[in-house]
Design a protein around this motif. Structure first.
Motif, PDB file in Angstrom:
ATOM      1  N   PHE A  34     -83.394 -76.757   8.041  1.00  0.00           N
ATOM      2  CA  PHE A  34     -82.873 -75.912   6.958  1.00  0.00           C
ATOM      3  C   PHE A  34     -81.996 -74.759   7.439  1.00  0.00           C
ATOM      4  CE2 PHE A  34     -87.049 -77.442   5.152  1.00  0.00           C
ATOM      5  CZ  PHE A  34     -86.477 -78.391   4.312  1.00  0.00           C
ATOM      6  N   CYS A  35     -81.650 -74.739   8.725  1.00  0.00           N
ATOM      7  CA  CYS A  35     -80.758 -73.694   9.242  1.00  0.00           C
ATOM      8  C   CYS A  35     -79.989 -74.273  10.412  1.00  0.00           C
ATOM      9  CB  CYS A  35     -81.556 -72.449   9.663  1.00  0.00           C
ATOM     10  SG  CYS A  35     -82.697 -72.768  11.021  1.00  0.00           S
ATOM     11  N   SER A  36     -79.077 -73.478  10.990  1.00  0.00           N
ATOM     12  CA  SER A  36     -78.242 -74.054  12.047  1.00  0.00           C
ATOM     13  C   SER A  36     -78.727 -73.689  13.450  1.00  0.00           C
ATOM     14  CB  SER A  36     -76.786 -73.631  11.845  1.00  0.00           C
ATOM     15  OG  SER A  36     -76.736 -72.231  11.734  1.00  0.00           O
ATOM     16  N   CYS A  37     -79.996 -73.245  13.569  1.00  0.00           N
ATOM     17  CA  CYS A  37     -80.546 -72.961  14.894  1.00  0.00           C
ATOM     18  C   CYS A  37     -80.685 -74.253  15.690  1.00  0.00           C
ATOM     19  CB  CYS A  37     -81.931 -72.332  14.769  1.00  0.00           C
ATOM     20  SG  CYS A  37     -81.898 -70.676  14.089  1.00  0.00           S
ATOM     21  N   SER A  38     -80.550 -74.113  17.009  1.00  0.00           N
ATOM     22  CA  SER A  38     -80.679 -75.273  17.899  1.00  0.00           C
ATOM     23  C   SER A  38     -82.131 -75.769  17.951  1.00  0.00           C
ATOM     24  CB  SER A  38     -80.213 -74.890  19.301  1.00  0.00           C
ATOM     25  OG  SER A  38     -80.631 -75.865  20.229  1.00  0.00           O
ATOM     26  N   THR A  39     -82.271 -77.078  18.148  1.00  0.00           N
ATOM     27  CA  THR A  39     -83.614 -77.673  18.284  1.00  0.00           C
ATOM     28  C   THR A  39     -83.981 -77.902  19.748  1.00  0.00           C
ATOM     29  OG1 THR A  39     -82.587 -79.836  18.142  1.00  0.00           O
ATOM     30  CG2 THR A  39     -83.476 -78.939  16.101  1.00  0.00           C
ATOM     31  N   ALA A  43     -86.097 -73.977  25.523  1.00  0.00           N
ATOM     32  CA  ALA A  43     -85.313 -72.733  25.506  1.00  0.00           C
ATOM     33  C   ALA A  43     -86.283 -71.548  25.640  1.00  0.00           C
ATOM     34  CB  ALA A  43     -84.532 -72.640  24.205  1.00  0.00           C
ATOM     35  N   PRO A  44     -85.811 -70.369  26.108  1.00  0.00           N
ATOM     36  CA  PRO A  44     -86.707 -69.208  26.219  1.00  0.00           C
ATOM     37  C   PRO A  44     -87.386 -68.936  24.869  1.00  0.00           C
ATOM     38  CG  PRO A  44     -84.557 -68.717  27.171  1.00  0.00           C
ATOM     39  CD  PRO A  44     -84.449 -70.067  26.534  1.00  0.00           C
ATOM     40  N   PRO A  45     -88.662 -68.550  24.877  1.00  0.00           N
ATOM     41  CA  PRO A  45     -89.402 -68.359  23.623  1.00  0.00           C
ATOM     42  C   PRO A  45     -88.642 -67.473  22.633  1.00  0.00           C
ATOM     43  CG  PRO A  45     -90.873 -68.105  25.490  1.00  0.00           C
ATOM     44  CD  PRO A  45     -89.495 -68.287  26.055  1.00  0.00           C
ATOM     45  N   ASN A  46     -88.675 -67.875  21.383  1.00  0.00           N
ATOM     46  CA  ASN A  46     -88.109 -67.110  20.273  1.00  0.00           C
ATOM     47  C   ASN A  46     -86.616 -66.817  20.426  1.00  0.00           C
ATOM     48  OD1 ASN A  46     -90.674 -66.852  18.852  1.00  0.00           O
ATOM     49  ND2 ASN A  46     -91.263 -65.587  20.603  1.00  0.00           N
ATOM     50  N   SER A  47     -85.890 -67.726  21.083  1.00  0.00           N
ATOM     51  CA  SER A  47     -84.445 -67.541  21.201  1.00  0.00           C
ATOM     52  C   SER A  47     -83.688 -68.380  20.171  1.00  0.00           C
ATOM     53  CB  SER A  47     -83.970 -67.871  22.615  1.00  0.00           C
ATOM     54  OG  SER A  47     -84.312 -69.206  22.951  1.00  0.00           O
ATOM     55  N   ASN A  48     -84.293 -69.460  19.706  1.00  0.00           N
ATOM     56  CA  ASN A  48     -83.631 -70.298  18.699  1.00  0.00           C
ATOM     57  C   ASN A  48     -84.187 -69.998  17.314  1.00  0.00           C
ATOM     58  OD1 ASN A  48     -82.141 -71.566  20.699  1.00  0.00           O
ATOM     59  ND2 ASN A  48     -83.603 -73.237  20.935  1.00  0.00           N
ATOM     60  N   VAL A  49     -83.955 -68.796  16.840  1.00  0.00           N
ATOM     61  CA  VAL A  49     -84.514 -68.416  15.535  1.00  0.00           C
ATOM     62  C   VAL A  49     -83.494 -67.639  14.717  1.00  0.00           C
ATOM     63  CG1 VAL A  49     -86.931 -68.393  16.252  1.00  0.00           C
ATOM     64  CG2 VAL A  49     -85.532 -66.361  16.591  1.00  0.00           C
ATOM     65  N   CYS A  50     -83.672 -67.637  13.403  1.00  0.00           N
ATOM     66  CA  CYS A  50     -82.790 -66.901  12.500  1.00  0.00           C
ATOM     67  C   CYS A  50     -83.612 -66.509  11.272  1.00  0.00           C
ATOM     68  CB  CYS A  50     -81.593 -67.769  12.109  1.00  0.00           C
ATOM     69  SG  CYS A  50     -82.002 -69.052  10.909  1.00  0.00           S
ATOM     70  N   PRO A  51     -83.043 -65.740  10.367  1.00  0.00           N
ATOM     71  CA  PRO A  51     -83.837 -65.317   9.194  1.00  0.00           C
ATOM     72  C   PRO A  51     -84.443 -66.487   8.417  1.00  0.00           C
ATOM     73  CG  PRO A  51     -81.850 -63.995   9.347  1.00  0.00           C
ATOM     74  CD  PRO A  51     -81.739 -65.058  10.415  1.00  0.00           C
ATOM     75  N   VAL A  52     -83.737 -67.640   8.368  1.00  0.00           N
ATOM     76  CA  VAL A  52     -84.272 -68.759   7.579  1.00  0.00           C
ATOM     77  C   VAL A  52     -85.553 -69.306   8.211  1.00  0.00           C
ATOM     78  CG1 VAL A  52     -83.846 -71.118   6.751  1.00  0.00           C
ATOM     79  CG2 VAL A  52     -82.033 -69.398   6.611  1.00  0.00           C
ATOM     80  N   CYS A  53     -85.474 -69.647   9.517  1.00  0.00           N
ATOM     81  CA  CYS A  53     -86.658 -70.279  10.122  1.00  0.00           C
ATOM     82  C   CYS A  53     -87.731 -69.255  10.469  1.00  0.00           C
ATOM     83  CB  CYS A  53     -86.277 -71.169  11.304  1.00  0.00           C
ATOM     84  SG  CYS A  53     -85.311 -70.399  12.599  1.00  0.00           S
ATOM     85  N   LEU A  54     -87.380 -67.967  10.456  1.00  0.00           N
ATOM     86  CA  LEU A  54     -88.413 -66.944  10.638  1.00  0.00           C
ATOM     87  C   LEU A  54     -89.089 -66.619   9.317  1.00  0.00           C
ATOM     88  CD1 LEU A  54     -86.729 -64.431  13.126  1.00  0.00           C
ATOM     89  CD2 LEU A  54     -88.610 -66.020  13.571  1.00  0.00           C
ATOM     90  N   THR A 154    -103.042 -64.662  22.577  1.00  0.00           N
ATOM     91  CA  THR A 154    -102.249 -65.793  22.122  1.00  0.00           C
ATOM     92  C   THR A 154    -100.837 -65.299  21.867  1.00  0.00           C
ATOM     93  OG1 THR A 154    -104.135 -66.916  21.117  1.00  0.00           O
ATOM     94  CG2 THR A 154    -101.969 -67.498  20.291  1.00  0.00           C
ATOM     95  N   ALA A 155     -99.866 -66.017  22.380  1.00  0.00           N
ATOM     96  CA  ALA A 155     -98.474 -65.676  22.110  1.00  0.00           C
ATOM     97  C   ALA A 155     -97.897 -66.715  21.164  1.00  0.00           C
ATOM     98  CB  ALA A 155     -97.682 -65.662  23.416  1.00  0.00           C
ATOM     99  N   ILE A 156     -96.879 -66.326  20.429  1.00  0.00           N
ATOM    100  CA  ILE A 156     -96.276 -67.246  19.463  1.00  0.00           C
ATOM    101  C   ILE A 156     -94.816 -67.494  19.836  1.00  0.00           C
ATOM    102  CG2 ILE A 156     -95.750 -67.615  17.022  1.00  0.00           C
ATOM    103  CD1 ILE A 156     -98.598 -67.188  17.046  1.00  0.00           C
ATOM    104  N   ASP A 157     -94.464 -68.760  19.892  1.00  0.00           N
ATOM    105  CA  ASP A 157     -93.062 -69.144  20.106  1.00  0.00           C
ATOM    106  C   ASP A 157     -92.575 -69.830  18.837  1.00  0.00           C
ATOM    107  OD1 ASP A 157     -90.625 -70.095  20.858  1.00  0.00           O
ATOM    108  OD2 ASP A 157     -91.344 -71.411  22.468  1.00  0.00           O
ATOM    109  N   LEU A 158     -91.583 -69.228  18.216  1.00  0.00           N
ATOM    110  CA  LEU A 158     -91.119 -69.771  16.929  1.00  0.00           C
ATOM    111  C   LEU A 158     -89.868 -70.654  17.057  1.00  0.00           C
ATOM    112  CD1 LEU A 158     -91.881 -66.655  14.700  1.00  0.00           C
ATOM    113  CD2 LEU A 158     -93.143 -68.811  14.819  1.00  0.00           C
TER     114      LEU A 158
END
Ligand code: ADP
Ligand code: ZN
Ligand code: MG
Length: 491
Positions: A34-39, A43-54, A154-158
């Protein structure tokens, strides 16, 4: 694997397992659903994120067209019917790696339904129904390990939130752990052939939850099921099912009741453990996703997607058995991956006699691979190499015996056929008639008894003489020529 739970044979025979599998497959699109972030994985944790997928308030999802095409292609390959209209739904639950508090999935109107996969069973074939194939977004990843201090954190990678998935739900048609294993193997193979996923289990591109219950043989109603989650190999799923079936039979036999729950499999111990009681669908409060239109895949679009559908492994095997006269087993080996099957067929078709290529793979290559414990993908002799050697035999340039020796050298040196053939100075079998005639005279002189038998009418002795001449020529004689010369000489 042995488990401490082994109900008596008699008890086990009274019950019949019922298994249904839910498989999540990550689609290989470059960007999220649903967004144009890379799959991209890793990749480094939380680097492929944007307002939509967050899941930021007010950010709007936009459906990735490629995701629909990949999902529909997979569904078609699984013999499903594509619904012209399907609906996205919100599946509400709280989890730290699900920032929106809901997952966009599909519920009562999935993308596709009514498919099946055929698995070998009891010497025949059995159809396992596929209830549905639906689209959904993945959640993030919780990381419980790798912290420098001992405190539990616990760490979270989005990065993974919003990565496109299809969920493939089977009917409860699977009757044994072996059938479950076969189903998964076929499923993976089919998806790999379509190219929509790499099905890499280590990276989580393919995940399977196994639902299982037992019921007394002959009873119509299903027993209460448990769901085994997060098992990371097909072999472990089979083991987990074996254990879980035995456990359930024990419980029921001793007068207990199965609780509907999610269980985890511990592969080291070969046991499953209760994790939490399973949510009911109504706990998720599914409702249609208000930010997305119904998904419409019309006939025109469907026809376009169908064009990308490759010949599927089972059909391909059946065709190859007919076309090249190979065994089912060899067709199985040669279609292990689409790329291998493509290489084989391209080489066979370019050769003078495609069947000879298939025969050589079967008679000369497979055995050597097996003896060396090497998979066909790591074969020193490529499919092209087999085709080159087949042509040399076909044209009479080398004999079958020479080919065998050259193959041995290829395996010794770990080199492909054309290279070894060059290294050996491009040998040719002898078609020098006078040299051969000399050998024949020697062979006949050396075997007077056999010669007498031949003259007395035992014509099968011809084969013996051909063999002796071939041997004397160190396999370099042309067997057909030897045959002709012998017949002439023997009158
Ligand atoms: P849930 O609502 O718990 O997710 P579903 O009806 O959606 O259950 O089915 C999920 C999976 O479990 C499907 O693959 C289905 O075939 C399988 N399944 C359903 N009932 C049973 C049962 N009693 N025993 C084994 N498998 C079952
Ligand atoms: Zn994003
Ligand atoms: Mg369900």
């Amino acid at each position: 694997m042995s488990t401490s739970l082994e109900p008596s044979v008699a008890a086990a025979a009274k019950y019949e397992p019922v298994i249904g599998l839910e498989v999540h497959v990550q689609l290989l699109t470059a960007t999220k659903i649903f967004c144009s972030c890379s799959t991209r994985f890793g990749a480094p944790p939380n680097s492929n994120v944007c307002p939509v997928c967050l899941g930021m308030p007010g950010a709007l999802p936009v459906l990735n067209r490629k995701v629909v095409e990949y999902a529909a292609l997979a569904a078609m390959a699984l013999n499903c019917r594509i619904n012209e209209t399907s609906i996205f739904a919100r599946k509400n639950y709280f989890y730290p790696d699900l920032p929106k508090g809901y997952q966009i999935s599909q519920y009562d109107k999935p993308l596709a339904e009514h498919g099946f996969i055929e698995v070998p069973s009891d010497g025949g074939r059995k159809r396992i129904g596929i209830t549905r194939v639906h689209l959904e977004e993945d959640a993030g990843k919780s990381l419980h390990e790798g912290f420098s201090d001992a405190a539990e954190k616990t760490a979270i990678d989005l990065n993974r939130t919003g990565v496109p998935l299809i969920e493939i739900v089977s009917e409860p048609d699977i009757a044994t752990p072996d059938e479950a294993y076969e189903y998964l193997t076929r499923l993976k193979e089919i998806i790999l052939y379509t190219g929509v996923s790499d099905c890499n289990m280590e990276e989580g591109s393919l995940r399977c939850d196994a639902n299982v219950s037992v019921r007394p043989r002959g009873q119509k109603e299903f027993g209460t099921k448990t769901e085994i989650k997060n098992v990371n190999s097909f072999r472990f799923i089979r083991e987990a099912l074996v254990y879980e079936i035995a456990r359930q039979i024990e419980v029921v036999e001793s007068g207990g009741k199965i609780t509907q729950e999610t269980r985890l499999y511990n592969a080291n111990e070969g046991k499953t453990y209760g994790m939490r009681s399973k949510e009911q669908a109504h706990d998720y409060r599914y409702f249609p996703e208000p930010d997305l239109l119904p998904l419409v895949v019309d006939e025109k679009w469907k026809a376009e997607i169908t064009k990308a559908l490759p010949e599927l492994p089972e059909a391909r095997r059946q065709r190859m058995v007919k076309e090249y006269g190979i065994t089912d087993y060899d067709a199985q080996v040669l279609t292990f991956s689409k790329s291998l099957a493509d290489q084989f067929e391209a080489a066979a078709k370019a050769a003078k006699n495609p069947k000879r290529v298939a025969n050589l793979v079967q008679s000369e290559l497979m055995g050597r691979l097996k003896a060396k414990g090497v998979e066909i993908e790591q074969s020193p002799i490529s499919m092209k190499g087999v085709a080159v050697s087949a042509d040399l035999v076909e044209s009479g340039t080398i004999s079958g015996k020479m080919l065998k020796d050259l193959y041995d050298l290829c395996f010794e040196r770990g080199k492909d056929f054309p290279q070894v053939y060059d290294e050996e100075g491009r040998p040719q079998q002898s078609t020098d008639t006078s040299a051969l005639e000399k050998i024949i005279d020697e062979v006949l002189a050396a075997n007077p008894k056999q010669l007498e038998q031949y003259r007395a009418g035992k014509k099968t002795m011809l084969g013996f003489f051909v063999g002796q001449v071939m041997k004397a020529s160190k396999g370099q004689a042309n067997p057909q020529l030897v045959n002709e010369l012998l017949i002439k000489k023997l009158g």
